[in-house]
Design an enzyme around this catalytic site. Structure first.
Site, short mmCIF file in Angstrom:
data_model
loop_
_atom_site.label_atom_id
_atom_site.label_comp_id
_atom_site.label_asym_id
_atom_site.label_seq_id
_atom_site.Cartn_x
_atom_site.Cartn_y
_atom_site.Cartn_z
N THR A 5 2.54 -6.22 7.39
CA THR A 5 2.38 -5.45 6.12
C THR A 5 3.40 -5.11 5.44
O THR A 5 4.47 -4.79 6.02
CB THR A 5 1.37 -4.51 6.20
OG1 THR A 5 0.90 -3.83 5.06
CG2 THR A 5 1.69 -3.40 7.44
N GLY A 9 1.18 2.90 4.83
CA GLY A 9 0.09 3.74 5.14
C GLY A 9 -0.92 3.07 6.09
O GLY A 9 -1.74 3.67 6.74
N GLU A 33 1.04 -13.68 -1.70
CA GLU A 33 -0.44 -13.46 -1.64
C GLU A 33 -1.18 -14.21 -3.00
O GLU A 33 -0.72 -14.08 -4.16
CB GLU A 33 -1.04 -11.88 -1.72
CG GLU A 33 -1.03 -11.23 -0.58
CD GLU A 33 -1.39 -9.79 -0.63
OE1 GLU A 33 -2.36 -9.76 -1.23
OE2 GLU A 33 -0.67 -8.81 -0.18
N ASP A 62 -6.10 -7.40 4.13
CA ASP A 62 -6.22 -7.59 2.78
C ASP A 62 -7.02 -6.67 2.28
O ASP A 62 -8.44 -6.77 2.71
CB ASP A 62 -6.33 -8.88 2.50
CG ASP A 62 -5.65 -9.19 0.83
OD1 ASP A 62 -4.81 -8.90 0.51
OD2 ASP A 62 -6.60 -9.55 -0.09
N PHE A 138 -5.03 4.18 -3.63
CA PHE A 138 -6.30 4.65 -4.46
C PHE A 138 -6.76 5.69 -3.84
O PHE A 138 -8.04 6.22 -4.14
CB PHE A 138 -7.16 3.54 -5.05
CG PHE A 138 -6.68 2.41 -5.45
CD1 PHE A 138 -6.43 2.25 -7.11
CD2 PHE A 138 -6.78 1.23 -4.84
CE1 PHE A 138 -5.94 1.45 -7.72
CE2 PHE A 138 -6.12 0.07 -5.53
CZ PHE A 138 -5.97 0.15 -6.84
N ASP A 139 -6.40 6.35 -2.61
CA ASP A 139 -7.07 7.36 -1.97
C ASP A 139 -7.29 8.43 -2.84
O ASP A 139 -8.53 9.11 -2.47
CB ASP A 139 -6.16 7.73 -0.58
CG ASP A 139 -6.33 6.75 0.44
OD1 ASP A 139 -7.37 6.09 0.47
OD2 ASP A 139 -5.62 6.62 1.36
N LYS A 159 -10.54 10.26 7.52
CA LYS A 159 -10.71 8.92 6.82
C LYS A 159 -10.84 7.78 7.85
O LYS A 159 -11.81 7.03 7.64
CB LYS A 159 -9.36 8.63 6.09
CG LYS A 159 -9.69 7.35 5.27
CD LYS A 159 -8.18 6.99 4.33
CE LYS A 159 -8.31 5.26 3.91
NZ LYS A 159 -6.93 5.19 3.42
N HIS A 164 -13.59 1.97 5.12
CA HIS A 164 -13.57 0.66 5.20
C HIS A 164 -12.62 -0.07 6.26
O HIS A 164 -13.21 -1.24 6.93
CB HIS A 164 -13.34 0.04 3.85
CG HIS A 164 -11.99 0.64 3.12
ND1 HIS A 164 -11.65 1.75 3.07
CD2 HIS A 164 -10.82 0.02 3.17
CE1 HIS A 164 -10.33 1.87 2.75
NE2 HIS A 164 -9.86 0.96 2.70
P1 ITT Z 1 0.44 -5.77 2.04
O1 ITT Z 1 1.68 -6.09 2.33
O2 ITT Z 1 -0.33 -5.32 3.63
O3 ITT Z 1 -0.54 -6.89 1.52
P2 ITT Z 1 -0.57 -4.07 0.03
O4 ITT Z 1 -0.50 -2.50 -0.16
O5 ITT Z 1 -0.12 -5.15 -1.07
O6 ITT Z 1 0.06 -4.29 1.54
P3 ITT Z 1 -3.64 -4.96 -0.13
O7 ITT Z 1 -2.99 -5.99 -0.98
O8 ITT Z 1 -4.28 -5.05 0.90
O9 ITT Z 1 -1.92 -4.37 0.37
O10 ITT Z 1 -4.06 -3.75 -1.21
C1 ITT Z 1 -4.32 -3.66 -2.38
C2 ITT Z 1 -4.26 -2.14 -3.16
O11 ITT Z 1 -5.24 -1.35 -2.56
C3 ITT Z 1 -2.73 -1.52 -2.82
O12 ITT Z 1 -2.33 -1.22 -4.04
C4 ITT Z 1 -3.18 -0.65 -1.65
O13 ITT Z 1 -2.23 0.48 -1.92
C5 ITT Z 1 -4.44 -0.12 -1.99
N1 ITT Z 1 -5.27 0.07 -0.90
C6 ITT Z 1 -5.65 -0.81 0.21
N2 ITT Z 1 -6.27 -0.01 1.16
C7 ITT Z 1 -6.36 1.42 0.74
C8 ITT Z 1 -6.86 2.47 1.23
O14 ITT Z 1 -7.25 2.27 2.42
N3 ITT Z 1 -6.69 3.59 0.52
C9 ITT Z 1 -6.26 3.49 -0.81
N4 ITT Z 1 -5.82 2.36 -1.29
C10 ITT Z 1 -5.78 1.35 -0.53
#
Ligand code: ITT
Length: 181
Positions: A5, A9, A33, A62, A138-139, A159, A164
């Protein structure tokens, strides 16, 4: 077991969810992606891309935020939208909207020579204003159902007891535990 990743976070959360039970190593990197129509398809495609380069068991996560009044937006575009519009942009899009329902989804894609998918969802609402300093992404604007606090106002433990990611992680952990015996 490796988590791939670019998001520290996520790693912090998996350290508690998975790392307490299995040896978890972080491979901090960005991978391509593709923009497909579900997070499961996006995860699956990324795993096949990575499986050619990593010689160990690994998983990716994801995730996406799906807002009902915006017909599921930002969904699979969550990463891009978080970087561009951010939380303030989402709140602006939601101004005057009384239906605040949203859902967070996580798909864990684990590769051990075969692809294994584990999903988790958390329903909730979009807050009226960003609140809290913890967490990431988006937390600050997501309030899980039955709670008053946003994810960002909760401790990591809290959390991780209802998110999720925790739900997807629980299914994944069950699979790993079965596999280990
Ligand atoms: P990867 O390298 O793992 O893909 P990413 O931050 O691009 O990291 P995602 O595409 O899965 O991860 O996430 C999509 C968006 O949603 C990204 O901006 C994250 O910060 C946000 N997100 C994912 N999980 C979250 C959570 O538990 N709480 C708040 N925001 C979250």
């Amino acid at each position: 077991m490796i988590i791939v990743t670019s998001n520290r976070g996520k790693y912090r959360e998996y350290k508690e969810i998975i790392g307490k039970h299995f040896n978890l190593k972080l491979m901090l990197m960005r991978y391509p992606e593709e923009q497909l129509d579900t997070i499961e398809k996006v995860a699956e495609r990324s795993v096949y891309y990575l499986s050619g380069t990593i010689n160990d068991d690994f998983f990716i996560d994801d995730s996406g935020l799906f807002i009902e009044a915006l017909r599921g937006f930002p969904g699979v575009y969550s990463s891009y939208v978080n970087k561009t519009l951010g939380n303030e942009g989402i709140l602006r899009l939601m101004e005057g909207t009384s239906n605040r329902k949203a859902e967070f989804r996580t798909c864990i894609a684990y590769y051990d020579g075969k692809l294994n998918l584990f999903t988790g969802k958390a329903r909730g609402t979009i807050s009226d204003a960003a609140r809290g300093e913890n967490g990431f992404g988006f937390d600050p604007i997501f309030i899980p159902v039955g709670q008053e606090l946003t994810y960002a106002e909760m401790t990591l433990e809290k959390k991780n007891s209802l998110s999720h990611r925790y739900r997807a992680g629980k299914a994944f952990l069950k699979f790993l535990t079965k596999k280990a015996i």
